[in-house]
Motif scaffolding. Structure first.
Motif, short mmCIF file in Angstrom:
data_model
loop_
_atom_site.label_atom_id
_atom_site.label_comp_id
_atom_site.label_asym_id
_atom_site.label_seq_id
_atom_site.Cartn_x
_atom_site.Cartn_y
_atom_site.Cartn_z
N ALA A 167 2.64 2.90 -7.32
CA ALA A 167 2.46 3.36 -8.70
C ALA A 167 0.99 3.36 -9.11
O ALA A 167 0.63 3.95 -10.14
CB ALA A 167 3.25 2.47 -9.65
N GLY A 168 0.14 2.70 -8.33
CA GLY A 168 -1.28 2.69 -8.64
C GLY A 168 -1.97 3.96 -8.19
O GLY A 168 -1.33 4.92 -7.73
N ARG A 186 -4.90 3.64 -0.79
CA ARG A 186 -4.45 3.02 -2.04
C ARG A 186 -5.60 2.23 -2.66
O ARG A 186 -6.41 1.64 -1.94
CB ARG A 186 -3.26 2.09 -1.77
CG ARG A 186 -2.00 2.82 -1.32
CD ARG A 186 -0.87 1.86 -1.01
NE ARG A 186 0.38 2.59 -0.75
CZ ARG A 186 1.56 2.02 -0.56
NH1 ARG A 186 1.66 0.69 -0.55
NH2 ARG A 186 2.64 2.75 -0.35
N PHE A 187 -5.64 2.21 -3.99
CA PHE A 187 -6.70 1.53 -4.73
C PHE A 187 -6.11 0.43 -5.59
O PHE A 187 -5.05 0.60 -6.20
CB PHE A 187 -7.44 2.53 -5.63
CG PHE A 187 -8.21 3.58 -4.89
CD1 PHE A 187 -9.59 3.50 -4.77
CD2 PHE A 187 -7.56 4.65 -4.30
CE1 PHE A 187 -10.30 4.47 -4.07
CE2 PHE A 187 -8.26 5.63 -3.61
CZ PHE A 187 -9.63 5.53 -3.49
N ASP A 282 1.25 -4.95 3.49
CA ASP A 282 1.70 -6.25 3.00
C ASP A 282 0.64 -7.32 3.22
O ASP A 282 0.31 -8.09 2.31
CB ASP A 282 2.99 -6.67 3.70
CG ASP A 282 4.21 -5.86 3.27
OD1 ASP A 282 4.16 -5.24 2.19
OD2 ASP A 282 5.21 -5.87 4.02
N GLN A 283 0.11 -7.36 4.42
CA GLN A 283 -0.87 -8.40 4.75
C GLN A 283 -2.17 -8.21 3.97
O GLN A 283 -2.71 -9.17 3.40
CB GLN A 283 -1.15 -8.40 6.26
CG GLN A 283 0.01 -8.84 7.12
CD GLN A 283 0.25 -10.33 7.09
OE1 GLN A 283 -0.30 -11.05 6.25
NE2 GLN A 283 1.05 -10.83 8.01
N ASP A 291 -2.50 -7.00 -7.33
CA ASP A 291 -1.39 -7.19 -8.27
C ASP A 291 -0.23 -6.29 -7.85
O ASP A 291 0.01 -5.24 -8.43
CB ASP A 291 -1.85 -6.87 -9.70
CG ASP A 291 -0.79 -7.22 -10.74
OD1 ASP A 291 0.33 -7.62 -10.35
OD2 ASP A 291 -1.09 -7.07 -11.94
N ARG A 292 0.51 -6.73 -6.86
CA ARG A 292 1.56 -5.88 -6.28
C ARG A 292 2.67 -5.60 -7.28
O ARG A 292 3.28 -4.52 -7.26
CB ARG A 292 2.11 -6.53 -5.01
CG ARG A 292 1.06 -6.66 -3.92
CD ARG A 292 1.62 -7.25 -2.65
NE ARG A 292 2.59 -6.36 -2.03
CZ ARG A 292 3.24 -6.62 -0.90
NH1 ARG A 292 3.03 -7.80 -0.30
NH2 ARG A 292 4.09 -5.77 -0.40
N ALA A 293 2.97 -6.55 -8.16
CA ALA A 293 4.03 -6.34 -9.14
C ALA A 293 3.72 -5.16 -10.05
O ALA A 293 4.62 -4.42 -10.46
CB ALA A 293 4.23 -7.61 -9.97
#
Length: 314
Positions: A167-168, A186-187, A282-283, A291-293
């Motif tokens: 979503a980012g 991804r940023f 993931d790693q 902030d993965r959530a």
């Protein structure tokens, strides 16, 4: 079934490296035209090429009141120039010198009133090459060029689908002609520490990134491979365990590597590639304290599958 008929055909570095070298130089000419004309979109996205149903293409390039595209067609083996006024030109992709192809491209653009000036020296190569006067014979084998493109089509599909889980801010799936690789990035949204180097690198890494890509290799890694890296690289990433078992951290390149041959020979190449994308993400995201959530789509939030919208759905 021949290797050319396989969805994921083999791509041995030694067998096609001469055609690869030629395509790299041809793509730098096209990319430099885009660099001269395209709006300066962040992270060099505006000058990247994109995979098409026939090859690789620039985006729309403005020139006065008109616009045009430059597209490699690896089915008919031509460089296609298409202008919004209907003008078109096709330059054969063949085994002639780099300088001859450069002059043919510049003359074709001038004849179409699309003249452009570029700096005719390669970038991101160990030994820079002058594109305008390189008279050495260049090798173009259409079968190898087409095979490489067919692999890009498969990789582009997996990258584009995997991108939807984020979503980012995420890049399109871009083909970068300087490094000759297909990438998706991804940023985190956070600024990265300032870095030295060329302006395009400072812009590309102005913010924290986790990037994945496919690359045909070079003298340091003479095989096609998928890669994954983070900038800045978080502590402990080089020692992190990732999937599949064939993946490893390359200390000189400072990135995770998954040999293309392992994917090509897998029972499910797409599944193996997705395992590499997800585990390295993931790693890197965990160790980098992203902030993965907030950045990842939760289950049920993913976009619907293609064709699932009704004609009345808005």
């Amino acid at each position: 079934m021949t290797d050319d008929d396989r969805a994921w055909p083999s791509l041995p570095y030694a067998s096609w490296k001469d055609t690869y070298a030629t395509l790299h130089l041809y793509s730098q000419m096209v990319g430099k035209v885009a660099l001269a004309l395209a709006p300066p979109l962040n992270h060099c996205w505006g000058v990247a090429l994109h995979v098409t149903a026939r090859g690789l293409s620039t985006g729309m390039l403005p020139h006065g009141s008109r616009s045009f595209t430059l597209a490699f067609d690896f089915l008919d083996h031509v460089l296609q120039i298409d202008c919004t006024d209907g003008a078109t030109r096709r330059l054969p992709l063949a085994s002639h010198s780099i300088g001859a192809f450069y002059r043919a491209l510049m003359e074709a653009l001038a004849d179409m009133d699309l003249a452009v000036r570029i700096w005719p020296v390669t970038v991101e190569m160990p030994t820079p090459v002058r594109l305008d006067d390189d008279s050495r014979p260049a090798i173009y084998d259409g079968a190898w060029a087409q095979r490489f493109w067919r692999i890009l089509v498969r990789v582009d599909r997996v990258f584009a689908s995997w991108r939807c889980g984020y979503a980012g801010k995420s890049s399109p799936v871009n083909f970068f002609w300087g490094s000759f690789d297909l990438a998706v990035t991804r940023f985190s949204g956070r600024r990265a520490p300032p870095r030295s180097g060329p302006a395009f690198e400072r812009d590309a890494y102005s913010h924290e990134v986790i990037s994945h890509g496919f690359w045909p290799g070079d003298a340091r890694l003479p095989e096609a491979a998928f890669y994954a890296y983070a900038v800045p690289q978080p502590a402990g990433l080089a020692e992190a365990a990732v999937q599949p078992p064939q993946a490893y951290f390359h200390p000189e390149l400072s990135e995770f590597i998954l040999p293309y041959q392992a994917v090509q020979e897998a029972a499910s190449p797409e599944q193996m590639l997705r395992a590499f994308l997800q585990s390295t993400w993931d790693q890197a995201a965990e160790l980098g304290h992203w902030d993965r959530a907030a950045l990842e789509r939760r289950q049920g939030e993913e976009p619907k599958e293609p064709g699932s919208f009704s004609n009345t759905e808005k």
